[in-house]
Write a protein that holds these residues in place. Structure first.
Motif, mmCIF file in Angstrom:
data_model
loop_
_atom_site.group_PDB
_atom_site.id
_atom_site.type_symbol
_atom_site.label_atom_id
_atom_site.label_comp_id
_atom_site.label_asym_id
_atom_site.label_seq_id
_atom_site.Cartn_x
_atom_site.Cartn_y
_atom_site.Cartn_z
ATOM 1 N N ASP A 73 0.806 -1.218 0.000
ATOM 2 C CA ASP A 73 0.000 0.000 0.000
ATOM 3 C C ASP A 73 0.844 1.275 0.000
ATOM 4 O OD1 ASP A 73 -2.151 -1.668 0.108
ATOM 5 O OD2 ASP A 73 -2.714 -1.210 2.174
ATOM 6 N N VAL A 74 2.085 1.190 0.498
ATOM 7 C CA VAL A 74 2.900 2.403 0.622
ATOM 8 C C VAL A 74 4.069 2.435 -0.367
ATOM 9 C CG1 VAL A 74 2.288 2.724 3.037
ATOM 10 C CG2 VAL A 74 4.317 1.384 2.470
ATOM 11 N N LEU A 75 4.132 1.474 -1.259
ATOM 12 C CA LEU A 75 5.215 1.473 -2.234
ATOM 13 C C LEU A 75 5.035 2.599 -3.245
ATOM 14 C CD1 LEU A 75 5.720 -2.331 -2.978
ATOM 15 C CD2 LEU A 75 7.056 -0.832 -1.479
ATOM 16 N N LYS A 76 6.138 3.222 -3.611
ATOM 17 C CA LYS A 76 6.124 4.289 -4.608
ATOM 18 C C LYS A 76 6.572 3.680 -5.931
ATOM 19 C CE LYS A 76 7.160 7.734 -1.077
ATOM 20 N NZ LYS A 76 6.885 6.745 0.000
ATOM 21 N N LEU A 77 5.618 3.613 -6.871
ATOM 22 C CA LEU A 77 5.844 2.929 -8.137
ATOM 23 C C LEU A 77 5.645 3.873 -9.313
ATOM 24 C CD1 LEU A 77 3.659 -0.231 -7.365
ATOM 25 C CD2 LEU A 77 6.111 0.017 -6.962
ATOM 26 N N GLY A 78 6.318 3.564 -10.408
ATOM 27 C CA GLY A 78 6.066 4.274 -11.647
ATOM 28 C C GLY A 78 4.696 3.904 -12.191
ATOM 29 N N ARG A 79 4.189 4.715 -13.105
ATOM 30 C CA ARG A 79 2.831 4.500 -13.618
ATOM 31 C C ARG A 79 2.657 3.125 -14.248
ATOM 32 N NH1 ARG A 79 -1.819 6.807 -15.153
ATOM 33 N NH2 ARG A 79 -2.712 6.243 -17.177
ATOM 34 N N SER A 80 3.602 2.708 -15.074
ATOM 35 C CA SER A 80 3.470 1.419 -15.750
ATOM 36 C C SER A 80 3.452 0.268 -14.747
ATOM 37 C CB SER A 80 4.610 1.217 -16.744
ATOM 38 O OG SER A 80 5.872 1.213 -16.085
ATOM 39 N N GLU A 81 4.263 0.382 -13.696
ATOM 40 C CA GLU A 81 4.308 -0.676 -12.685
ATOM 41 C C GLU A 81 3.011 -0.704 -11.885
ATOM 42 O OE1 GLU A 81 5.534 -3.891 -11.593
ATOM 43 O OE2 GLU A 81 7.279 -2.824 -12.382
ATOM 44 N N MET A 82 2.451 0.477 -11.623
ATOM 45 C CA MET A 82 1.171 0.525 -10.912
ATOM 46 C C MET A 82 0.063 -0.108 -11.742
ATOM 47 S SD MET A 82 0.670 3.980 -8.676
ATOM 48 C CE MET A 82 0.927 5.135 -10.014
ATOM 49 N N LEU A 83 0.046 0.217 -13.036
ATOM 50 C CA LEU A 83 -0.995 -0.307 -13.910
ATOM 51 C C LEU A 83 -0.896 -1.810 -14.099
ATOM 52 C CD1 LEU A 83 -1.095 2.494 -16.657
ATOM 53 C CD2 LEU A 83 -2.764 2.067 -14.834
ATOM 54 N N SER A 84 0.308 -2.351 -13.944
ATOM 55 C CA SER A 84 0.491 -3.800 -14.117
ATOM 56 C C SER A 84 0.335 -4.563 -12.803
ATOM 57 C CB SER A 84 1.868 -4.098 -14.720
ATOM 58 O OG SER A 84 2.902 -3.715 -13.814
ATOM 59 N N GLY A 85 -0.158 -3.886 -11.776
ATOM 60 C CA GLY A 85 -0.431 -4.555 -10.499
ATOM 61 C C GLY A 85 0.792 -4.760 -9.642
ATOM 62 N N GLY A 86 1.751 -3.834 -9.717
ATOM 63 C CA GLY A 86 3.004 -3.985 -8.990
ATOM 64 C C GLY A 86 2.851 -4.142 -7.492
ATOM 65 N N ARG A 87 1.835 -3.521 -6.911
ATOM 66 C CA ARG A 87 1.662 -3.596 -5.455
ATOM 67 C C ARG A 87 1.360 -5.014 -4.976
ATOM 68 N NH1 ARG A 87 1.672 1.527 -3.715
ATOM 69 N NH2 ARG A 87 0.930 3.135 -5.153
ATOM 70 N N ARG A 88 0.966 -5.891 -5.906
ATOM 71 C CA ARG A 88 0.637 -7.271 -5.529
ATOM 72 C C ARG A 88 1.665 -8.281 -6.031
ATOM 73 N NH1 ARG A 88 -4.063 -4.943 -7.235
ATOM 74 N NH2 ARG A 88 -3.850 -5.884 -9.309
ATOM 75 N N LYS A 89 2.663 -7.831 -6.767
ATOM 76 C CA LYS A 89 3.644 -8.759 -7.328
ATOM 77 C C LYS A 89 4.536 -9.334 -6.230
ATOM 78 C CE LYS A 89 3.904 -6.715 -11.951
ATOM 79 N NZ LYS A 89 4.782 -6.002 -12.921
ATOM 80 N N GLU A 90 4.671 -10.650 -6.248
ATOM 81 C CA GLU A 90 5.413 -11.327 -5.187
ATOM 82 C C GLU A 90 6.872 -10.896 -5.129
ATOM 83 O OE1 GLU A 90 5.747 -15.890 -4.803
ATOM 84 O OE2 GLU A 90 4.144 -15.207 -3.477
ATOM 85 N N ALA A 91 7.538 -10.868 -6.274
ATOM 86 C CA ALA A 91 8.964 -10.517 -6.289
ATOM 87 C C ALA A 91 9.179 -9.087 -5.821
ATOM 88 C CB ALA A 91 9.535 -10.711 -7.686
ATOM 89 N N LEU A 92 8.311 -8.183 -6.250
ATOM 90 C CA LEU A 92 8.439 -6.777 -5.875
ATOM 91 C C LEU A 92 8.225 -6.605 -4.372
ATOM 92 C CD1 LEU A 92 7.013 -3.851 -7.967
ATOM 93 C CD2 LEU A 92 6.825 -3.841 -5.489
ATOM 94 N N LEU A 93 7.226 -7.296 -3.815
ATOM 95 C CA LEU A 93 6.961 -7.210 -2.381
ATOM 96 C C LEU A 93 8.118 -7.799 -1.573
ATOM 97 C CD1 LEU A 93 3.191 -8.238 -2.248
ATOM 98 C CD2 LEU A 93 4.130 -5.998 -1.672
ATOM 99 N N ALA A 94 8.651 -8.920 -2.042
ATOM 100 C CA ALA A 94 9.763 -9.559 -1.335
ATOM 101 C C ALA A 94 10.985 -8.648 -1.310
ATOM 102 C CB ALA A 94 10.103 -10.890 -2.000
ATOM 103 N N ASP A 95 11.297 -8.048 -2.445
ATOM 104 C CA ASP A 95 12.447 -7.148 -2.516
ATOM 105 C C ASP A 95 12.258 -5.946 -1.597
ATOM 106 O OD1 ASP A 95 13.517 -8.854 -4.368
ATOM 107 O OD2 ASP A 95 13.062 -7.602 -6.109
ATOM 108 N N ALA A 96 11.046 -5.406 -1.581
ATOM 109 C CA ALA A 96 10.771 -4.241 -0.734
ATOM 110 C C ALA A 96 10.858 -4.611 0.745
ATOM 111 C CB ALA A 96 9.394 -3.669 -1.052
ATOM 112 N N MET A 97 10.444 -5.826 1.090
ATOM 113 C CA MET A 97 10.536 -6.257 2.481
ATOM 114 C C MET A 97 11.987 -6.319 2.919
ATOM 115 S SD MET A 97 8.574 -7.037 5.018
ATOM 116 C CE MET A 97 9.600 -6.497 6.390
ATOM 117 N N GLU A 98 12.857 -6.819 2.055
ATOM 118 C CA GLU A 98 14.286 -6.850 2.367
ATOM 119 C C GLU A 98 14.846 -5.436 2.507
ATOM 120 O OE1 GLU A 98 15.437 -11.115 0.234
ATOM 121 O OE2 GLU A 98 15.789 -9.232 -0.825
#
Length: 229
Positions: A96-121
């Motif tokens: 919910d608090v990730l800052k994403l580019g427009r294309s990443e937001m439109l492609s559902g980046g906030r729910r992507k497993e790899a993106l969430l895992a990287d952000a958690m690290e």
């Protein structure tokens, strides 16, 4: 540096209030929105992976003083793998608090497993830099919680275990079939069916084929174990 109300609420969920708010901002900035004046979280991800690894190595080493390296390694892998990190990220609504580019937001980046895992690290690294190893370690142990106690079950790779079960009975390896794919392209849901040569089968759904295969294999193993005591 002032932070948004969303990040303040996230700090409460995380259980850590940053002295250096810039670290939190950086940890939540994806490379799709980075610039010369807005660094992304990739370097923090690199560091956070090591902090997580040391934390889990120490926790497992202390928890079972009789365990051999061959027992500790799969437990460690289960606790630090991307799927587990992403699960923890979802637990605290990191997406919910990730800052994403427009294309990443439109492609559902906030729910992507790899993106969430990287952000958690990256978040782990940010806490480490903000308050030191002990604080970061305590946070990780708190957030991972019961996953650490139940790691023996998670460390068992269901697909490998099911294949071993089949081989022990001189059967061909299990067959995995894609039964259905639903949902939009940016958030697909796969239904996978696993079938043994002897006819037993189970199926499961997940956001990736790999996870659906693992879940189906686990369901079939549980079924076989129940039937065979």
């Amino acid at each position: 540096m002032k932070i948004s109300a969303d990040l303040k609420a996230f700090q409460a969920r995380l259980g850590h209030e940053f002295k250096n708010a810039e670290l939190l901002t950086r940890a939540t900035t994806h490379s799709s929105l980075s610039s010369a004046t807005r660094p992304d979280n990739q370097r923090l991800e690199f560091l956070g992976d090591r902090v997580l690894g040391l934390t889990m190595s120490e926790a497992l080493f202390q928890a079972d003083k009789s365990a051999a390296e061959g027992q500790l390694a799969p437990r460690f892998n289960a606790l630090v793998r991307k799927e587990t990190c992403a699960d923890v990220a979802r637990q605290i609504n990191l997406g919910d608090v990730l800052k994403l580019g427009r294309s990443e937001m439109l492609s559902g980046g906030r729910r992507k497993e790899a993106l969430l895992a990287d952000a958690m690290e990256a978040i782990i690294a940010a806490v480490y830099l903000d308050a030191g190893f002990e604080t970061a370690r305590d946070m990780v142990l708190r957030l991972w919680g019961e996953r650490i106690e139940g790691v023996e079950d998670d460390a068992r790779d269901p697909k490998s275990a099911l294949q071993e079960w089949a081989q022990a009975r001189k059967q061909n390896p299990p067959r995995y079939e894609t039964v259905e794919r639903t949902g939009p392209d940016h958030a697909p849901v796969f239904t996978i069916k696993v079938v043994l040569e002897s006819g037993e089968s189970e199926q499961a759904k997940a956001a990736s084929k790999r996870n659906a295969e693992q879940s189906a294999a686990k369901a079939l193993l549980n079924k076989l174990e129940a039937e065979n005591g």
